[in-house]
Write a protein that holds these residues in place. Sequence first.
Motif, PDB file in Angstrom:
ATOM      1  N   TYR A 460       0.837  -1.210   0.000  1.00 51.68           N
ATOM      2  CA  TYR A 460       0.000   0.000   0.000  1.00 51.68           C
ATOM      3  C   TYR A 460       0.867   1.255   0.000  1.00 51.68           C
ATOM      4  O   TYR A 460       0.616   2.205  -0.766  1.00 51.68           O
ATOM      5  CB  TYR A 460      -0.909  -0.035   1.232  1.00 51.68           C
ATOM      6  N   ALA A 461       1.893   1.277   0.850  1.00 49.39           N
ATOM      7  CA  ALA A 461       2.754   2.462   0.942  1.00 49.39           C
ATOM      8  C   ALA A 461       3.490   2.722  -0.369  1.00 49.39           C
ATOM      9  O   ALA A 461       3.617   3.866  -0.809  1.00 49.39           O
ATOM     10  CB  ALA A 461       3.750   2.292   2.086  1.00 49.39           C
ATOM     11  N   ALA A 462       3.982   1.658  -1.019  1.00 43.22           N
ATOM     12  CA  ALA A 462       4.700   1.830  -2.284  1.00 43.22           C
ATOM     13  C   ALA A 462       3.776   2.306  -3.397  1.00 43.22           C
ATOM     14  O   ALA A 462       4.193   3.039  -4.295  1.00 43.22           O
ATOM     15  CB  ALA A 462       5.365   0.518  -2.676  1.00 43.22           C
ATOM     16  N   ALA A 463       2.511   1.876  -3.343  1.00 40.50           N
ATOM     17  CA  ALA A 463       1.557   2.246  -4.389  1.00 40.50           C
ATOM     18  C   ALA A 463       0.997   3.641  -4.203  1.00 40.50           C
ATOM     19  O   ALA A 463       0.768   4.367  -5.179  1.00 40.50           O
ATOM     20  CB  ALA A 463       0.406   1.235  -4.423  1.00 40.50           C
ATOM     21  N   THR A 464       0.768   4.048  -2.934  1.00 40.63           N
ATOM     22  CA  THR A 464       0.100   5.327  -2.674  1.00 40.63           C
ATOM     23  C   THR A 464       1.031   6.418  -2.172  1.00 40.63           C
ATOM     24  O   THR A 464       0.753   7.596  -2.352  1.00 40.63           O
ATOM     25  CB  THR A 464      -0.999   5.143  -1.621  1.00 40.63           C
TER      26      THR A 464
END
Length: 556
Positions: A460-464
Amino acid sequence: MAKPELTYFYNGTILTMNRRTPQAPHMLVAEGKVWHCSEEEAPLGLDYRAPDFETTRQQMSRDVEFVDLGGQTVMPGVCDAHAHFLWWGNTLAQADLSRAKSEAECLELLKTQGADGDGDGWVLGHGWAHNLWQGSKLPTRESLDAAFPDRPVLLDSKCGHLAWVNTRALQLAGVPEDAADPEGGEFERAGGRLTGILKETACSLVSKKVGPLTEKQRFAALEKAQKKAHALGITAMQTPEDLETWHFLQRAHAQGLLTMRVNFWMPVSALDDLCAAKITHGLGDHQLRISAIKIFTDGSLGGRTALMYDAYENEPANLGVEVTDVETITAKTLQANRAGLSMAIHAIGDRAVGHVLTAYEKAAAELGTAGDTTTNPVLRNRIEHLQVYSDRDRERIRALKPIASMQPIHLCADMGPADRHWGSRAKNAYACRTLTDSGCLLVFGSDVPVEPCNPFWGMYAAATRNDLTGAPGNGWNPEEKLNMQEILEAYTLNPAIAAGEQNVLGSLEPGKLADFIILPENPLKVTAEELKDMTPVATYIEGKLVYEDAQRKAAV
């Protein structure tokens, strides 16, 4: 009746991480390996889409186990590419201070979690993060002295580069008020007096007084950590720890108690002995093996000890802490690479990254060892964290293409401190897109117990590029976002490549070990928010079930 050695998984989506066949509708596992996983002809005549499948299933049920995925998704098991495996297991028995929002809350948690057991024994805790407290002020020993006047207290920070101790702990460690700073470390002072905050190598002067764990405690920590990791879909970890941990893991493996696949990074202090014994990269098996040599260049962002070219914002005298100088880093890299051992070097600040690039350039020039796995099939030198780089080193990164071992979950907590302490330099922090486009192989992990090891939070962190509450909304430095396919590869195939195990792990292809997880939905088709809250339905290692959620277990 003996369980069949063949298992047919069908009626779902298999995300293979094999770029030639990225998805498959079914998979056959035999004797711990993937036997078939493609759209091509059905294995053993098994095709759940055929009109006579039910008849075939009944006829073969004595020899083949059938697993109906019911529309769920299978993907390779997750590899946490930077995890302190046994350290994490040990902290599970300590006071968890990560939820504290102030120094006072830490004390309350300690009183409820850390004051049990021996009345005069050590009070141990971990996870405090002053950068997340109002005012970001470091705590002091005075509050610990008031709460625990007679018991020694040792509390590791979230980043692992600071320790908060009380007066009794300093006394037991033999640290006087006028103690000189150790090499590569610092005793923080205020008005000439120790504050109780230890930085970098100074931490070990107190921690070594705590004493080693018993064998029973170690096995309990191992069991707890493995169960928690498998429940999150983690089947492998790449871990830097001490020699005693290596010896313990060998004992656990010999007893058949090690289910986690561990690529172990030896401490640089063992390098001379490893070279003398002619031990090279990959010694061991695919359960437990030596993968690299670990060395620290600098400290951390949270402790403001990451080594920088220019001073921290509003701290004109602070360039961070040089834990190991560039000459030593270069010499150790050349020694290791000449002996057939890869390097995994901790570098967070931009100057620290520059020092590692210098070492790797010299190794590449002499030995052809670099991060580019197309020209370097065995030795794969890595930069651990690579948290921020300088514009002056951008072309060096493009030329060298080091393996970038990063932890996306870090940015959730670090975006504020990075902006605050590095200012405009933070545009080059956690630069996943830039590094990928520069040809670096990205491998993702968590740095657990520094951060939670939930890989779906990291995805999630890498995507957002938002924190776990969804702030700032469109992402911090959003141009550095990755797409989900890239992210999944950084948690599966890429770590296998980095460890030289791409022929046996990292993707679901015929002949590879059957390490995989079952997810309720397809990560490529859900939103990042939905992915953040996803949990595995089941986890398999070599085709054997090592975790299944309670709901699935009840249904079976």
